[in-house]
Design a protein around this motif. Structure first.
Motif, mmCIF file in Angstrom:
data_model
loop_
_atom_site.group_PDB
_atom_site.id
_atom_site.type_symbol
_atom_site.label_atom_id
_atom_site.label_comp_id
_atom_site.label_asym_id
_atom_site.label_seq_id
_atom_site.Cartn_x
_atom_site.Cartn_y
_atom_site.Cartn_z
ATOM 1 N N ARG A 110 -34.105 45.497 20.305
ATOM 2 C CA ARG A 110 -35.156 46.354 20.087
ATOM 3 C C ARG A 110 -34.476 47.596 20.614
ATOM 4 N NH1 ARG A 110 -38.784 43.187 21.803
ATOM 5 N NH2 ARG A 110 -38.741 43.802 24.645
ATOM 6 N N ASP A 132 -28.036 45.694 5.705
ATOM 7 C CA ASP A 132 -28.237 44.052 6.153
ATOM 8 C C ASP A 132 -30.281 44.075 6.515
ATOM 9 O OD1 ASP A 132 -29.718 46.068 8.710
ATOM 10 O OD2 ASP A 132 -28.740 45.630 10.044
ATOM 11 N N ASP A 133 -30.102 43.472 7.464
ATOM 12 C CA ASP A 133 -31.879 42.419 7.430
ATOM 13 C C ASP A 133 -32.889 44.069 6.917
ATOM 14 O OD1 ASP A 133 -30.977 43.094 10.281
ATOM 15 O OD2 ASP A 133 -31.799 41.387 10.478
ATOM 16 N N TRP A 134 -32.452 44.739 7.499
ATOM 17 C CA TRP A 134 -34.006 45.856 8.099
ATOM 18 C C TRP A 134 -33.387 47.282 7.426
ATOM 19 C CZ3 TRP A 134 -33.723 50.420 11.181
ATOM 20 C CH2 TRP A 134 -32.472 50.218 11.918
ATOM 21 N N LYS A 135 -32.138 47.663 7.617
ATOM 22 C CA LYS A 135 -31.689 49.093 6.975
ATOM 23 C C LYS A 135 -31.002 49.000 6.183
ATOM 24 C CE LYS A 135 -28.525 49.813 10.953
ATOM 25 N NZ LYS A 135 -28.782 48.555 11.256
ATOM 26 N N ASP A 143 -34.814 52.910 5.883
ATOM 27 C CA ASP A 143 -35.500 51.690 6.825
ATOM 28 C C ASP A 143 -35.872 50.666 5.480
ATOM 29 O OD1 ASP A 143 -38.253 49.766 7.279
ATOM 30 O OD2 ASP A 143 -37.804 50.835 9.502
ATOM 31 N N GLN A 144 -35.546 49.414 5.233
ATOM 32 C CA GLN A 144 -35.390 48.870 3.442
ATOM 33 C C GLN A 144 -36.827 48.477 3.805
ATOM 34 O OE1 GLN A 144 -33.475 45.522 3.512
ATOM 35 N NE2 GLN A 144 -34.619 44.908 2.311
ATOM 36 N N ARG A 145 -37.583 47.672 4.818
ATOM 37 C CA ARG A 145 -38.899 47.714 4.417
ATOM 38 C C ARG A 145 -39.981 48.508 4.188
ATOM 39 N NH1 ARG A 145 -38.006 43.972 9.220
ATOM 40 N NH2 ARG A 145 -37.076 42.290 8.150
ATOM 41 N N LYS A 148 -33.151 53.914 14.545
ATOM 42 C CA LYS A 148 -34.372 54.735 13.930
ATOM 43 C C LYS A 148 -34.222 56.004 14.282
ATOM 44 C CE LYS A 148 -37.188 51.341 12.453
ATOM 45 N NZ LYS A 148 -38.303 50.266 12.496
ATOM 46 N N LYS A 194 -32.342 48.734 17.792
ATOM 47 C CA LYS A 194 -33.202 49.229 16.620
ATOM 48 C C LYS A 194 -33.823 50.959 16.705
ATOM 49 C CE LYS A 194 -35.400 46.198 13.993
ATOM 50 N NZ LYS A 194 -36.001 44.887 13.138
#
Length: 498
Positions: free
Chosen positions: A86, A382-385, A399-401, A93, A89
């Motif tokens: 966390r 990667d899985d989020w960025k 931020d991908q999502r 960010k 991350k």
């Protein structure tokens, strides 16, 4: 009496043996185990059993190399791992961390950069090849020695390509020579070979010892034999000039190479030397990446067929079948990253300024980010960025999502290399112009002005403050930063506090 109760765990109306009760609890997640721990003293002992929390830790991908006896409290270990993730991350960010320039003293121009797990290799117009290990702050970068012949008194040829993996470093030079160093064995090359013409492409396997080079109409694959002596394992003759070259990772036996030569993609194996994976006349390949089982490449169509714009094709390397045609864009696809992407995903960059993420089970893109004014030159996700670099010198973190840009950094030259892991990021801005005007012929050392040289940045977003304090052997800047302006990245400025 409590001990006896533990052997017979009360499950509503029946008493179960401890092992059986544990088997039932294996199907529960963290939240359910927490709730069960509040039922009774017996259930609390059961819900906090080390076996359960060790398994949960492994399932979430933490501490995979540890055995159950390595920690006394796996519940706490899992909590710490999640907290660290966390924090990392949040640091990414909000851009909290340190950034350093990997400086090179001589006024030479950067030619190529590559990295592997935080170890960076760079080649220069002076012919020198340099290493940095950004994981340890007191590491001094060695210069890898070239192979000197008897009459090598004059200037060295420029470096055209460099590659590195966990064990080897490779450099190809403008005069067609290739040097290979073992990172364990000091600075002298362990192997050296020569092409007659300029080298167009160089590939090094992500693991293991195999190097492929393309020059003229030939592709050479070099690897050590059973006794460890390097030799030419394969030489392939092909019909066109190679633009892109990759070695397939995780191959047992002799190395397998994928080469894109203008409008043909070859799958080069020892037992099947000239196998063509894909060929459409007049539709050149614009980028290529290869994973253990697939190859993804961009194809440029010239708009004779208006219904078929530029696409990314995905081929299976075992069956040589085209699995998917993805995307339809007016611009050329300029970069694709399949190998470092999460399972079933790939990320691409395009001349039309967009970064696109594809799920390789679908044909349309999951997200499309409008980014770089002059086109995208490097991408990784990667899985989020997503981190993307552009021809105008901008590095963007997304931020991908959410599909939103988190932050960006700019340097003068095009971004040619981007690599990151959970806590660090390496970017390289490499000049296209290797002999800028204004470097006077009269100077002895032909030093280029700083603005022409290109730049490598190493960012550290580590969760423990200590690593941020000591990211590289440079005194930390002590300016009290105004966080809204330059975010929270502390630029390393030499000799501020001596």
């Amino acid at each position: 009496s409590f001990q006896n109760e533990i052997n017979e765990v009360p499950f509503f109306d029946i008493q179960l043996p401890y092992e059986l009760a544990l088997k039932i609890f294996q199907y529960l997640g963290k939240t359910e185990l927490g709730r069960c721990a509040q039922v009774s003293r017996t259930w609390k002992v059961l819900a906090e059993d080390e076996v359960l929390w060790y398994r949960l830790c492994q399932q979430e991908g933490y501490l995979l190399d540890m055995s159950i006896s390595d920690h006394s409290c796996w519940k706490l270990a899992l909590r710490n791992c999640r907290a660290r993730e966390r924090t990392l991350k949040t640091n990414w960010k909000n851009r909290i961390g340190a950034v350093s320039q990997l400086q090179y003293e001589l006024g030479k121009i950067l030619c190529d950069v590559h990295s592997c797990d935080g170890v960076v290799i760079a080649g220069y117009t002076s012919g020198e090849v340099r290493l940095w290990d950004t994981r340890t702050w007191d590491y001094t970068a060695p210069i890898l020695e070239p192979m000197h012949g008897p009459g090598d008194a004059g200037p060295q040829p420029h470096v055209s390509f460099v590659r590195i993996n966990s064990a080897l470093a490779v450099a190809a030079y403008e005069d067609g020579t290739v040097s290979i160093w073992n990172l364990m064995f000091g600075r002298e090359p362990i192997h050296h070979y020569q092409h007659n013409q300029r080298i167009q492409a160089l590939a090094l396997g992500s693991e293991g010892a195999a190097v492929a080079t393309a020059s003229g109409f030939e592709v050479k694959v070099e690897s050590p034999n059973d006794r460890g002596f390097w030799q030419t394992a394969e030489t392939f003759e092909i019909q066109k000039l190679v633009n892109f070259l990759n070695l397939v990772p995780d191959v047992t036996g002799s190395p397998v190479t994928v080469a894109a030569a203008e409008d043909i993609v070859y799958l080069l194996k020892a037992d099947d030397p000239g196998k063509i994976l894909h060929s459409v006349y007049g539709q050149p390949v614009t980028c290529l990446d290869v994973s253990a089982h697939e190859a993804a490449f961009g194809v440029k169509t010239f708009g004779w067929l208006l219904n078929e714009p530029n696409q990314i094709l995905l081929y299976n390397l075992e069956t040589s079948q085209c699995l998917k045609k993805m995307g339809n864009s007016i611009g050329d696809f300029t970069c694709v990253n399949l190998q470092n992407s999460p399972p079933n995903m790939l990320v691409t960059g395009n001349k039309d300024r967009r970064v696109r993420v594809f799920d390789i089970r679908k044909s349309e893109s999951l997200c499309s980010l409008y980014a770089h004014q002059l086109g995208v030159s490097a991408v990784q996700m990667d899985d989020w960025k997503i981190v993307s670099g552009g021809e105008e010198g901008l590095v963007c973190v997304w931020d991908q999502r959410m599909g939103t840009k988190l932050w960006e950094m700019h340097a003068r030259h095009p971004v040619r290399h981007v690599w990151f892991n959970s806590h660090s990021l390496i970017t390289a801005n490499i000049p296209d112009e290797k002999t800028p005007r204004g470097a006077s012929i009269m100077d002895d050392d032909l030093t280029a002005h700083r603005k022409h040289r290109g730049i490598i940045y190493a960012y550290e977003f580590s969760a423990d403050q200590l690593a941020v304090e000591s990211v590289l052997p440079i005194c930390r800047s002590s300016y009290d930063e105004v966080t809204g302006y330059n975010y929270n990245i502390g630029l390393a400025v030499p000799y501020d506090n001596i």
